[in-house]
Design a protein around this motif. Sequence first.
Motif, PDB file in Angstrom:
ATOM      1  N   ARG A  60       0.842  -1.208   0.000  1.00 41.17           N
ATOM      2  CA  ARG A  60       0.000   0.000   0.000  1.00 41.17           C
ATOM      3  C   ARG A  60       0.873   1.252   0.000  1.00 41.17           C
ATOM      4  N   ALA A  61       1.996   1.192   0.687  1.00 40.15           N
ATOM      5  CA  ALA A  61       2.903   2.344   0.731  1.00 40.15           C
ATOM      6  C   ALA A  61       3.535   2.616  -0.635  1.00 40.15           C
ATOM      7  N   ARG A  62       3.328   1.671  -1.576  1.00 40.89           N
ATOM      8  CA  ARG A  62       3.814   1.895  -2.934  1.00 40.89           C
ATOM      9  C   ARG A  62       2.674   2.240  -3.895  1.00 40.89           C
ATOM     10  N   GLY A  63       1.459   2.380  -3.343  1.00 46.26           N
ATOM     11  CA  GLY A  63       0.361   2.875  -4.172  1.00 46.26           C
ATOM     12  C   GLY A  63      -0.708   1.858  -4.528  1.00 46.26           C
ATOM     13  N   LEU A  64      -0.510   0.607  -4.122  1.00 46.46           N
ATOM     14  CA  LEU A  64      -1.549  -0.393  -4.408  1.00 46.46           C
ATOM     15  C   LEU A  64      -2.635  -0.292  -3.340  1.00 46.46           C
TER      16      LEU A  64
END
Lengths: 254, 444
Positions: free
Chosen positions: B396-400
């Motif tokens: 999630r911290a990479r945008g997913l």
Amino acid sequence: MLTITNLQASVEGKEILKGINLTIGKGEIHAIMGPNGSGKSTLASVLAGREDYEITGGTVVFQGEDLLEMSPEARAREGVFLAFQYPVEIPGVSNTNFLKAAVNEVRKHRGLAPMEPKAFLNMMREKMALVEMDQAMVSRSVNEGFSGGEKKRNEIFQMAMLEPKLSILDETDSGLDIDALKIVANGVNKLRSKETSTIVITHYQRLLDYIVPDFVHVLYKGRIVKSGGKDLALELEAKGYDWIKELAQEEVTA
Amino acid sequence: MSEVLNLQEKLVKEFVRMEAMLNGQAQTPVHTIRKQAMVRFTELGFPTIRHEEWKYTNIMPVVKNDYAFNNHTTSSVTKSDIASFLLPDVEANVLVFVNGSFAADLSTIISQKGVEVMPLAEAFKKKTTVVEKHFAKYALWQNDAMLALNTAFALNGAYIEIASGAVIEEPFHLLFVNDSRSQSTFAPARNLVVVGTNAEVTIVESNHTLVSGENYGFTNVVSEVVLADNARLHHYKVQQDVEQSYFVGALHAEQEATSVLNTVVITLSGGIVRNNLSAVLAGKGADTHFYGLYLVNGKTLVDNHTLADHAVAHCTSNELYKGIMDDRSTGVFNGKIMVRPDAQKTLAYQSNRNILMSPNATVNTKPQLEIFADDVKCSHGCTSGQLDDESVFYLRARGLDKEQARALLLYAFAGEITEKIQLGTLRERLESIIAERLHQELVS
């Protein structure tokens, strides 16, 4: 870029951040230093949106928007990037597929079409060179079986691919030998621009020889107790943290 | 209980009816075994949850139905009924069985050097020596009611014999169709696979039930497999059946020296699914691999019982079963490693990992190690839990988003099993089905 006002956060009822105030302008590099347990990594985690922390007070405004209201993925898509202190190993997910998904999510958020496979590969190749990663590493599962140095290089590689506006490097230097440290720092420096800002969280001054900060802040017991220019880091290196602790003590008693 | 007795009594009557139709085959050694097995089945009765091997799998709902038996007609099923069950874009020997009978018009047999393939019913007459040498020698029915039942009704199925040295590229697809559209049907089938010295072959086994209304299909497929010295068999079992289906099946293998058995069992849906799998490592340096994935939801119950039986020295067994369970589904894993006194230098590994997607899903996992040799390396482990929060946060911290992150992690979790399938078209098909399923589950 980022304005943190009186930020307070706790984990499992224990207050870790006790009122942080920090303003980061465009193009600036801020180093946050401090002894172990001072709240450095908590600050990084709160900014990235980790759910284990309870925000008990204060505000964080990122590019005019309330950052604390956003999900972790929304923050990432808006341009906040956290380079993890302990990057997670994800068996079975290749770096390439993971990055393709991530890059395209960020693009979607910015109203851009997914990248063409060829353009994506070209971009990968270009960014790999920044942190001296080879194709074999990129083809492997995310961080699986990577050495400590490889994991940190992979973090910076991801940062390069996602082109964030604000990067937070959480103890990226920990566990790195000098060669790996130089590679990582070199990558960060090449990505530096007038439009992007960086927060470098570190325990040691060593990294700041290679990533030269505009400002240095000392975090102690959940508060920023001293701010200064890059010379402050050298002073800390020479004198240790004890005088900071005394300084904080004086402030409390005063 | 009366209902249970009813089915058992019906089976006895059916056995008598079947015997009357055997014409001249009633005096064969094979039929003597069938008769013994029938007697044993009636003594043992259907297993209940009081039996240790059936503790978590209650087949009383299976047994209480009123089933029709093999009506010896296969014409009810058309090519279009089974079109979606076939492997796409691959030249294969396809043997289709409808309610246990061979459906010649639905099957495709490629004539190949080094291959003898035919319905078992035909092999009983044409390959008597080979059949009598192997039949019921590895699927030991004496203390297993369901195997006894299958042995008693072992009339048809696939017979595959690969000659020494033959490496067969084209896979065999054994497709067992249970047509329970007009009435609930019990469909037994029995396969015998003999792989010669240095030979190599790939077999895909799948079972599908056609139902309507309140009907249920009960399918019982048992395979016996013999691998001669240095033979290689890749056996892939794919189970994606309807809710109103019950499957109880087994694969029992005997492995001679330096032979390799690769098995992958993928269960995606069904009512109650029970798979028994055993390999006896009977020759030095034999190597067996058991891989399994159950990705189930609804009220599906999937039970895998495995046995790696190290009879001699210097053999290896490697086992990994993984489960992703949603809704009210139930998983059972019982993995036994037996290391007999002569089996020094054994390497035996076993692992069972489960992800529970719902608080109502359950998994019962039980490793069993029985080691009677002292110079061996054995390990086992099992885990059951949720997805790792830190991994979800990292993605999630990479945008997913959360669902994408979870789907990606689950897909990777399952991928560790699907990647063991060396048959590309099958692997890719399963991977896309799994990706689609995970997407749906996480969105719903």
